[in-house]
Enzyme design. Structure first.
Site, PDB file in Angstrom:
ATOM      1  N   CYS A  30       0.839  -1.192   0.000  1.00  0.00           N
ATOM      2  CA  CYS A  30       0.000   0.000   0.000  1.00  0.00           C
ATOM      3  C   CYS A  30       0.883   1.255   0.000  1.00  0.00           C
ATOM      4  O   CYS A  30       2.074   1.191   0.274  1.00  0.00           O
ATOM      5  CB  CYS A  30      -0.858   0.028   1.247  1.00  0.00           C
ATOM      6  N   ARG A  73       3.324   1.075  -7.588  1.00  0.00           N
ATOM      7  CA  ARG A  73       3.346  -0.022  -6.628  1.00  0.00           C
ATOM      8  C   ARG A  73       2.121  -0.929  -6.751  1.00  0.00           C
ATOM      9  O   ARG A  73       2.088  -1.993  -6.149  1.00  0.00           O
ATOM     10  CB  ARG A  73       3.406   0.533  -5.202  1.00  0.00           C
ATOM     11  N   GLY A  78       0.911  -2.816   5.919  1.00  0.00           N
ATOM     12  CA  GLY A  78       1.433  -3.973   6.644  1.00  0.00           C
ATOM     13  C   GLY A  78       0.333  -4.931   7.045  1.00  0.00           C
ATOM     14  O   GLY A  78      -0.793  -4.855   6.538  1.00  0.00           O
ATOM     15  N   GLU A 103      13.755 -23.013 -13.553  1.00  0.00           N
ATOM     16  CA  GLU A 103      13.459 -21.609 -13.270  1.00  0.00           C
ATOM     17  C   GLU A 103      14.655 -20.721 -13.622  1.00  0.00           C
ATOM     18  O   GLU A 103      14.492 -19.632 -14.180  1.00  0.00           O
ATOM     19  CB  GLU A 103      13.059 -21.467 -11.794  1.00  0.00           C
ATOM     20  N   LYS A 132      14.418 -17.696 -16.297  1.00  0.00           N
ATOM     21  CA  LYS A 132      14.764 -16.301 -15.971  1.00  0.00           C
ATOM     22  C   LYS A 132      15.758 -15.765 -16.991  1.00  0.00           C
ATOM     23  O   LYS A 132      15.630 -14.650 -17.475  1.00  0.00           O
ATOM     24  CB  LYS A 132      15.396 -16.202 -14.593  1.00  0.00           C
ATOM     25  N   HIS A 166      21.685 -38.256 -21.961  1.00  0.00           N
ATOM     26  CA  HIS A 166      20.721 -38.787 -22.925  1.00  0.00           C
ATOM     27  C   HIS A 166      20.434 -37.805 -24.058  1.00  0.00           C
ATOM     28  O   HIS A 166      19.422 -37.922 -24.735  1.00  0.00           O
ATOM     29  CB  HIS A 166      19.419 -39.173 -22.215  1.00  0.00           C
ATOM     30  N   LYS A 175       2.968  -8.998 -18.148  1.00  0.00           N
ATOM     31  CA  LYS A 175       2.990  -9.393 -16.734  1.00  0.00           C
ATOM     32  C   LYS A 175       1.864 -10.362 -16.409  1.00  0.00           C
ATOM     33  O   LYS A 175       2.018 -11.274 -15.626  1.00  0.00           O
ATOM     34  CB  LYS A 175       2.898  -8.144 -15.851  1.00  0.00           C
TER      35      LYS A 175
HETATM   36  C1  F6R Z   1       8.096 -15.749 -15.523  1.00  0.00           C
HETATM   37  C2  F6R Z   1       6.721 -15.345 -15.323  1.00  0.00           C
HETATM   38  C3  F6R Z   1       5.650 -16.154 -15.964  1.00  0.00           C
HETATM   39  C4  F6R Z   1       4.475 -16.336 -14.991  1.00  0.00           C
HETATM   40  C5  F6R Z   1       3.298 -17.037 -15.685  1.00  0.00           C
HETATM   41  C6  F6R Z   1       2.159 -17.287 -14.731  1.00  0.00           C
HETATM   42  O1  F6R Z   1       9.003 -14.889 -14.896  1.00  0.00           O
HETATM   43  O2  F6R Z   1       6.454 -14.379 -14.663  1.00  0.00           O
HETATM   44  O3  F6R Z   1       6.125 -17.373 -16.408  1.00  0.00           O
HETATM   45  O4  F6R Z   1       4.927 -17.085 -13.901  1.00  0.00           O
HETATM   46  O5  F6R Z   1       2.851 -16.260 -16.749  1.00  0.00           O
HETATM   47  O6  F6R Z   1       1.690 -16.091 -14.196  1.00  0.00           O
HETATM   48  P1  F6R Z   1       0.818 -16.068 -12.877  1.00  0.00           P
HETATM   49  O7  F6R Z   1       1.697 -16.531 -11.756  1.00  0.00           O
HETATM   50  O8  F6R Z   1       0.418 -14.635 -12.731  1.00  0.00           O
HETATM   51  O9  F6R Z   1      -0.326 -16.993 -13.083  1.00  0.00           O
END
Ligand code: F6R
Length: 608
Positions: A2, A27, A99, A481, A485, A504, A603
């Site tokens: 927040c 944010r 918080g 992962e 990344k 393999h 995102k």
């Molecule tokens: C990778 C990433 C994506 C998400 C995926 C699922 O860094 O951010 O692979 O993890 O698109 O997104 P959510 O978790 O929002 O369902």
């Protein structure tokens, strides 16, 4: 998280408050509100959604005044709504809060017995009532705030106003940030510097356990116990964009560094350390969860990797058979769901279309669904039978970091919760597993201290053609992962493989141009993994080993060794993740990519 803003001076408060909140929009928030002192009263304006809605409300129904507080809310307790938006009022007291108050249910019950009525589902409202109780028993607003916060457990930063004291704002901080901005004949309070940067650059940061009494002509700092604190103001030179990133170059790096706190916030109120137990209130009364015959995890991307680790938790700790599927696969493969199957979906955004559709597919076949989610009241949270929230705060950078490690934290808690309810693990056996979780944030801090060394490694290997990531068992998903990344933010092709699978096929890729990142914990297969590494080394591969146990043998074959602290094998994946994130980040920076907004990515993937 927040956003908080407070103002006391000679200018129109609501304009300054809304302006400050706009600087905190990055944010993320779901509702907003302001309150000002006006002719002996404190009118409050709040609304759901964007600040435009609040501005419209203030145009239609303005509030005057030269002193006030404002807030943008990111829901944690209670869904996003006008009633749950801040400021919250109890009688003459008005409060905003960032918080989580861990003991709010207890406090609410106590206040309820005193006849207090609540108008929201938030934990914040108990703070305003506690302060009002203290005021009614004769305290001034400063003493009343002090008395109230002594009863709070959890993390909070608050700002308080009292109708009978229009010349005072009281701020207090425990675990979540508060900064005081110093002006000429005016002063400011904020959760983050960007909110006040248009007005002043002279600031005082409150430390945990400190309060500030902020008036037009001065600021007094004390501890919660009332001891005076003297601190010289600092002058910040940040431009507004740097300030939004908390001084970090990118949101991604900021979010990587926020992980210790995000993990603390996620486990807050969920550990019953003395009883050797964990509590997940969200599953109270859900017998179907504790009696699950199988747990099927469903998610996408990084969240799917979290599920792969989660499968180990429920199998290893709770001894429940488990499998994992992608949302996009599960929804179309007409899955056979046996009686007693619980589907656990994991999603940061709570809006991912494939995961959402998987919930429908699971429910149509009679399964109950638990969602692990970061966004309160998101579509996925609403469609599930039960929701356990991660408290990572808003994740702004497209690549997921702190959401992932908080998902692992919740999955570990879920494994322990199920194990204890099913009698698979007793209190004595659970105690060290819980103690390891308590130590996790400081271990993550220790991993973050490897940052400079990892930056150097990134520069050395940043021109590579491709990368191979290898891991075994519970750490295999971390190899996946790590590779994801790197791909996402540096655009270098990377593959994650189960270390034993290398011979393999992928071994054919190995040249000096394809460095191999190996996750090498000191576990039962350490020796086997070392043999796999020797195969890499003998083919000219450059090995970057990430381990909790460097050995002479490893030093012989690895080009680089990144050490992480030792912990129990179930929590090691969290620690191994941190170097993966930092390596990807610094390689991306070295290659000059758009780290926070990588090409082609969104995102939240709300389409198929
Ligand atoms: C990778 C990433 C994506 C998400 C995926 C699922 O860094 O951010 O692979 O993890 O698109 O997104 P959510 O978790 O929002 O369902």
């Amino acid at each position: 998280m927040c956003g908080i803003i407070g103002y006391i001076g000679d200018r129109d408060a609501s304009t300054i408050l809304v302006q400050g909140l706009k600087r905190l929009e990055y944010r993320g928030y779901d509702s907003a509100g302001v309150a000002t002192f006006t002719e002996g009263t404190i009118p409050v304006r709040r609304c759901l959604g964007k600040l435009e809605n609040l501005e419209r409300l203030l145009r239609d129904d303005p509030i005057e005044g030269k002193v006030g507080i404002g807030h943008t809310r990111w829901a944690t307790h209670g869904r996003p709504s006008e009633e749950n938006a801040h400021p919250h009022r109890a009688g003459k007291v008005v409060v905003i809060h960032n918080g989580i108050i861990e003991n709010y249910l207890e406090l609410r019950a106590h206040l309820g017995k005193l006849g207090r009525k609540f108008t929201s589902e938030t934990d914040t409202e108990v703070i305003s009532h506690l302060i009002e109780e203290a005021v009614l028993s004769g305290r001034d607003i400063v003493a009343a705030t002090r008395e109230a916060i002594a009863q709070l457990e959890g993390s909070f930063s608050i700002v308080v106003m009292h109708q009978d004291d229009p010349e005072t704002l009281v701020a207090a901080k425990s675990a979540t940030p508060i900064v005081i901005g110093l002006g000429e004949g005016e002063n400011f309070i904020a959760s983050d510097i960007p909110a006040i940067l248009d007005h002043t650059r002279r600031v005082l940061f409150l430390e945990d356990g400190e309060m500030a009494v902020v008036r037009r002509d001065g600021v007094t700092l004390t501890t919660f116990a009332g001891e005076p604190v003297s601190r010289e103001p600092r002058v910040v030179s940040w431009d507004p964009v740097t300030a939004q990133k908390g001084g970090y170059r990118h949101f991604l790096l900021k979010e990587i560094h926020e992980q210790p706190q995000a993990i603390i916030d996620t486990m807050r109120g969920r550990l019953l350390q003395e009883e050797g137990d964990v509590s997940l209130d969200e599953l109270a009364g859900c017998e179907w969860a504790t009696n699950a015959k199988r747990i099927t995890f469903v998610a996408c991307g990084t969240a799917w990797h979290a599920c792969q680790v989660g499968k180990y938790f429920v199998e290893q700790i709770a001894r429940i058979p488990s499998d994992v599927d992608y949302g996009s696969e599960f929804r179309y493969r007409d899955p056979v769901i046996e009686d007693g199957t619980v589907v656990v979906v994991v999603s940061q955004s709570g809006e991912t279309a494939d995961t959402l559709a998987a919930i429908e597919a699971a429910r149509e076949r009679g399964a109950k669904v638990i969602a692990i989610c970061n966004v309160v009241d998101s579509s996925i949270a609403r469609r599930a039978d039960a929701v356990i929230y991660t408290h990572a705060g808003p994740e702004i950078s497209v690549a997921s970091t702190k959401a992932f490690t908080t998902q692992l934290t919740v999955l570990y808690l879920l494994g322990l919760f199920l194990a204890r309810r099913r009698g698979v693990v007793d209190a004595e056996a659970a105690a060290p597993l819980i103690a390891d979780l308590v130590n996790l944030p400081s271990h993550v801090e220790e991993c973050l201290r490897r940052e400079r060394a990892i930056e150097k490694i990134a520069k050395k290997y940043g021109d590579a053609r491709g990368f191979l990531y290898l891991g075994r068992g519970i750490n295999y998903p971390i190899a996946l992962e790590g590779a994801l990344k790197l791909k996402e933010i540096s655009y270098i092709h990377a593959e994650g493989y189960a270390a034993g699978e290398m011979k393999h096929g992928p071994i054919a890729l190995i040249t000096e141009q394809v460095p191999v990142v190996v996750l090498l914990p000191k576990d039962a297969v350490y020796g086997k993994s070392l043999s796999n590494m020797k195969e890499v080394e003998s083919r000219g591969g450059r090995i970057i080993a990430v381990t909790d146990s460097p050995s002479a043998e490893l030093e012989d074959i690895a080009w680089e060794i990144i050490q992480v602290p030792t912990t129990n094998p179930c929590l090691l994946p969290v620690l191994l993740t941190i170097p993966m994130q930092l390596l990807a980040y610094y390689i991306a920076v070295y290659r000059g990519t758009d780290v926070d907004q990588p090409r082609n990515l969104a995102k939240s993937v709300t389409v198929e």
